[in-house]
Design an enzyme around this catalytic site. Sequence first.
Site, PDB file in Angstrom:
ATOM      1  N   ASP A 143      -9.241  69.322  95.044  1.00  0.00           N
ATOM      2  CA  ASP A 143      -8.251  68.415  95.000  1.00  0.00           C
ATOM      3  C   ASP A 143      -8.263  67.242  95.898  1.00  0.00           C
ATOM      4  OD1 ASP A 143      -7.089  70.027  92.803  1.00  0.00           O
ATOM      5  OD2 ASP A 143      -5.140  70.241  93.771  1.00  0.00           O
ATOM      6  N   HIS A 192      -9.971  71.731  98.912  1.00  0.00           N
ATOM      7  CA  HIS A 192     -10.046  70.081  98.880  1.00  0.00           C
ATOM      8  C   HIS A 192     -11.121  69.775  99.508  1.00  0.00           C
ATOM      9  CE1 HIS A 192      -5.793  71.860  98.992  1.00  0.00           C
ATOM     10  NE2 HIS A 192      -5.428  70.591  98.354  1.00  0.00           N
TER      11      HIS A 192
END
Length: 236
Positions: free
Chosen positions: A61, A203
């Site tokens: 993400d 991430h």
Amino acid sequence: MKLKRQAAVLGLIIAADLCLAAGLFLMVQRRWEEGKTAGGGFAVASAGEVVEPGVVALTFDDGPNKKYTETLLDGLKARDVKASFFLIGECIEGNEAIVERMEKEGHLIGVHCMYHTDLTKEAEADALKQLEDTGSLIESITGKRPEYVRPPFGSWNDALRERVSMEPVFWNVDSVDWKLKNTSRIVKKVMKDTKDGDIILMHDEFATSVEAALQIIDNLLANGYTFVTVDELTVD
Ligand code: ZN
């Protein structure tokens, strides 16, 4: 006298239970040894019976990230592993080439959001616009409309479920990479928590996350896992 007989019966029951437990332990231990020796991984359960190796989906993400995403893409390419990326609309400008590369190299690209807010706390029209605009930005680069959305913070509700045609994708394993920022601790946590069919959340905006992701891939590949994109895991 009666008490003595009861004690004897109780003793017998305990002894029988202990035997059963010992037998079970030996059985499990033998299975474990078999699994370890046959084929060198855990994919073979017993002679002749081949178990499907585990599948997992790595998801990233908050990208694209100018500093770290390309290092991750290099590592994925070297290992021939496909991942799923959920992009922030406002991070795309200036990083179009990275998004193009994700698409070209077979990764799944989904929508995260435009401004990383909790969509359930916004006016519905604003939330929908964030998702719509991010989808359009991605489509303008890849030529494909994203079919999956990862809601920021995993925050989703019935109204959004009803109005958004994209499939929401959550996760089973949270690497907490953004907080740990320590390669070996991230690897340890994910290796401890991951099992067959899991979706791992990471991430691609920290050096430690990228390093950890590549180590996690090497470890899971060595354990017989296959990496898939989230569309291959979600069955509807
Ligand atoms: Zn996020």
